[in-house]
Design a protein around this motif. Sequence first.
Motif, PDB file in Angstrom:
ATOM      1  N   LEU A 216       0.828  -1.191   0.000  1.00 18.69           N
ATOM      2  CA  LEU A 216       0.000   0.000   0.000  1.00 18.69           C
ATOM      3  C   LEU A 216       0.872   1.255   0.000  1.00 18.69           C
TER       4      LEU A 216
ATOM      5  N   TYR B  18       0.532   5.284   1.335  1.00 21.05           N
ATOM      6  CA  TYR B  18      -0.222   6.263   2.087  1.00 21.05           C
ATOM      7  C   TYR B  18       0.417   7.627   1.866  1.00 21.05           C
TER       8      TYR B  18
ATOM      9  N   GLN C  51      11.263   8.348  11.903  1.00 25.66           N
ATOM     10  CA  GLN C  51      11.006   6.919  11.729  1.00 25.66           C
ATOM     11  C   GLN C  51       9.686   6.686  11.020  1.00 25.66           C
ATOM     12  N   GLY C  52       9.504   5.470  10.563  1.00 26.61           N
ATOM     13  CA  GLY C  52       8.220   5.084   9.990  1.00 26.61           C
ATOM     14  C   GLY C  52       7.233   4.773  11.095  1.00 26.61           C
ATOM     15  N   LEU C  53       6.053   4.360  10.698  1.00 24.76           N
ATOM     16  CA  LEU C  53       5.038   4.013  11.680  1.00 24.76           C
ATOM     17  C   LEU C  53       5.345   2.644  12.273  1.00 24.76           C
TER      18      LEU C  53
ATOM     19  N   PHE D 194      -6.682   6.493   9.113  1.00 20.90           N
ATOM     20  CA  PHE D 194      -5.968   7.017  10.268  1.00 20.90           C
ATOM     21  C   PHE D 194      -6.580   8.280  10.846  1.00 20.90           C
ATOM     22  N   GLY D 195      -6.426   8.446  12.147  1.00 19.45           N
ATOM     23  CA  GLY D 195      -6.731   9.698  12.795  1.00 19.45           C
ATOM     24  C   GLY D 195      -5.557  10.652  12.673  1.00 19.45           C
ATOM     25  N   PRO D 196      -5.712  11.873  13.187  1.00 14.45           N
ATOM     26  CA  PRO D 196      -4.648  12.879  13.063  1.00 14.45           C
ATOM     27  C   PRO D 196      -3.488  12.658  14.019  1.00 14.45           C
TER      28      PRO D 196
ATOM     29  N   PHE E  48       4.254   7.214   2.355  1.00 11.87           N
ATOM     30  CA  PHE E  48       4.713   6.011   3.046  1.00 11.87           C
ATOM     31  C   PHE E  48       4.357   4.778   2.232  1.00 11.87           C
TER      32      PHE E  48
ATOM     33  N   LEU F  84      -0.654   7.270  16.632  1.00 12.98           N
ATOM     34  CA  LEU F  84      -1.699   7.263  15.613  1.00 12.98           C
ATOM     35  C   LEU F  84      -2.629   6.075  15.814  1.00 12.98           C
TER      36      LEU F  84
ATOM     37  N   GLN G   1      -6.456   0.895   5.985  1.00 14.71           N
ATOM     38  CA  GLN G   1      -6.710   1.482   7.294  1.00 14.71           C
ATOM     39  C   GLN G   1      -6.871   2.988   7.180  1.00 14.71           C
TER      40      GLN G   1
ATOM     41  N   PHE H 236       5.590  -0.388   7.820  1.00 13.17           N
ATOM     42  CA  PHE H 236       5.770   0.852   7.071  1.00 13.17           C
ATOM     43  C   PHE H 236       7.236   1.183   6.849  1.00 13.17           C
ATOM     44  N   GLY H 237       7.501   1.877   5.733  1.00 12.81           N
ATOM     45  CA  GLY H 237       8.791   2.504   5.524  1.00 12.81           C
ATOM     46  C   GLY H 237       8.834   3.831   6.255  1.00 12.81           C
ATOM     47  N   LYS H 238       9.991   4.508   6.154  1.00 11.41           N
ATOM     48  CA  LYS H 238      10.163   5.767   6.877  1.00 11.41           C
ATOM     49  C   LYS H 238       9.570   6.960   6.154  1.00 11.41           C
TER      50      LYS H 238
ATOM     51  N   ALA I 112       0.520  17.452  10.291  1.00 12.64           N
ATOM     52  CA  ALA I 112      -0.511  17.528  11.337  1.00 12.64           C
ATOM     53  C   ALA I 112      -1.765  16.717  11.006  1.00 12.64           C
ATOM     54  N   GLU I 113      -1.667  15.839  10.030  1.00  9.16           N
ATOM     55  CA  GLU I 113      -2.782  14.950   9.724  1.00  9.16           C
ATOM     56  C   GLU I 113      -2.304  13.507   9.759  1.00  9.16           C
ATOM     57  N   GLY I 114      -3.260  12.580   9.901  1.00  9.92           N
ATOM     58  CA  GLY I 114      -2.885  11.176   9.814  1.00  9.92           C
ATOM     59  C   GLY I 114      -2.684  10.766   8.370  1.00  9.92           C
ATOM     60  N   PRO I 115      -1.985   9.650   8.149  1.00 11.98           N
ATOM     61  CA  PRO I 115      -1.797   9.163   6.775  1.00 11.98           C
ATOM     62  C   PRO I 115      -3.137   8.834   6.124  1.00 11.98           C
TER      63      PRO I 115
ATOM     64  N   PHE J  80      -4.924   6.634   2.993  1.00 12.83           N
ATOM     65  CA  PHE J  80      -4.726   5.557   2.036  1.00 12.83           C
ATOM     66  C   PHE J  80      -4.821   6.100   0.611  1.00 12.83           C
TER      67      PHE J  80
ATOM     68  N   PHE K 187       3.954  -0.441  14.468  1.00 13.40           N
ATOM     69  CA  PHE K 187       2.728  -1.078  14.930  1.00 13.40           C
ATOM     70  C   PHE K 187       2.816  -1.368  16.419  1.00 13.40           C
TER      71      PHE K 187
ATOM     72  N   LYS L   5      -1.504  -6.715  10.315  1.00 17.32           N
ATOM     73  CA  LYS L   5      -0.411  -5.822  10.671  1.00 17.32           C
ATOM     74  C   LYS L   5       0.253  -5.276   9.418  1.00 17.32           C
ATOM     75  N   LEU L   6       0.464  -3.972   9.379  1.00 15.63           N
ATOM     76  CA  LEU L   6       1.178  -3.337   8.290  1.00 15.63           C
ATOM     77  C   LEU L   6       2.567  -2.921   8.764  1.00 15.63           C
TER      78      LEU L   6
ATOM     79  N   TYR M 298      -0.561   2.822  16.323  1.00 11.08           N
ATOM     80  CA  TYR M 298       0.809   2.920  15.830  1.00 11.08           C
ATOM     81  C   TYR M 298       1.473   4.089  16.542  1.00 11.08           C
TER      82      TYR M 298
END
Lengths: 115, 114
Positions: A34, A36, B41-43, B105-107, A89, B91, B103, A105-107, A41-44, A46, B45, A102-103, B35
């Motif tokens: 995936l 993202y 760094q990345g997210l 996500f929230g802020p 991401f 998150l 998924q 993620f990269g950085k 200031a926001e979540g990722p 999709f 889990f 479970k996902l 998360y």
Amino acid sequence: DQQVKQNSPSLSVQEGRISILNCDYTNSMFDYFLWYKKYPAEGPTFLISISSIKDKNEDGRFTVFLNKSAKHLSLHIVPSQPGDSAVYFCAAREDSGGSNYKLTFGKGTLLTVNP
Amino acid sequence: GAGVSQSPSNKVTEKGKDVELRCDPISGHTALYWYRQSLGQGLEFLIYFQGNSAPDKSGLPSDRFSAERTGGSVSTLTIQRTQQEDSAVYLCASSFDRKFYEQYFGPGTRLTVT
């Protein structure tokens, strides 16, 4: 050990040109990938996904390519727009029975599209 | 419709204090995830809920971290005796059961431990 790697922390492109974001992975058990997008200031959010049984998935200006033999995927954005400026991401899911929620993620890669 | 909401948006706490972070998932989403993202760094889990149960808590960094979910909806992540290394953005995400890999996500909650 990082299983999902985005080796470019940042990328800058001109508006109207193609943006190519790259991602490499090491876990051969990953079966779903995936992308993202994240604004400050926001979540990722999709963006697009691809199953490991495919090598390409397209959605409007966004196309994801998967090269399983190279364990490499890329996100192409064409044409790029200033509103695409964000952190992108790459994420992957391992199909390991009970753990398939479970996902990993990269950085992230910061994309800047210049007007 | 309403997305995933988290509160507080920012939390500054002193080392050694306990903190509670709250997540309200999208209505109808049975799966909920926590998360954290540390600087650069990345997210990472932490934990996953299916309904009110958490089948896998292995992502929690230490026994100072715990989480619960009630009524198949709101979730709380609690960090006891906070340490400076706990500073991160926490998150929460939710998803439909069948599309758990997409998924929403929230802020996030930015936690700073001084």
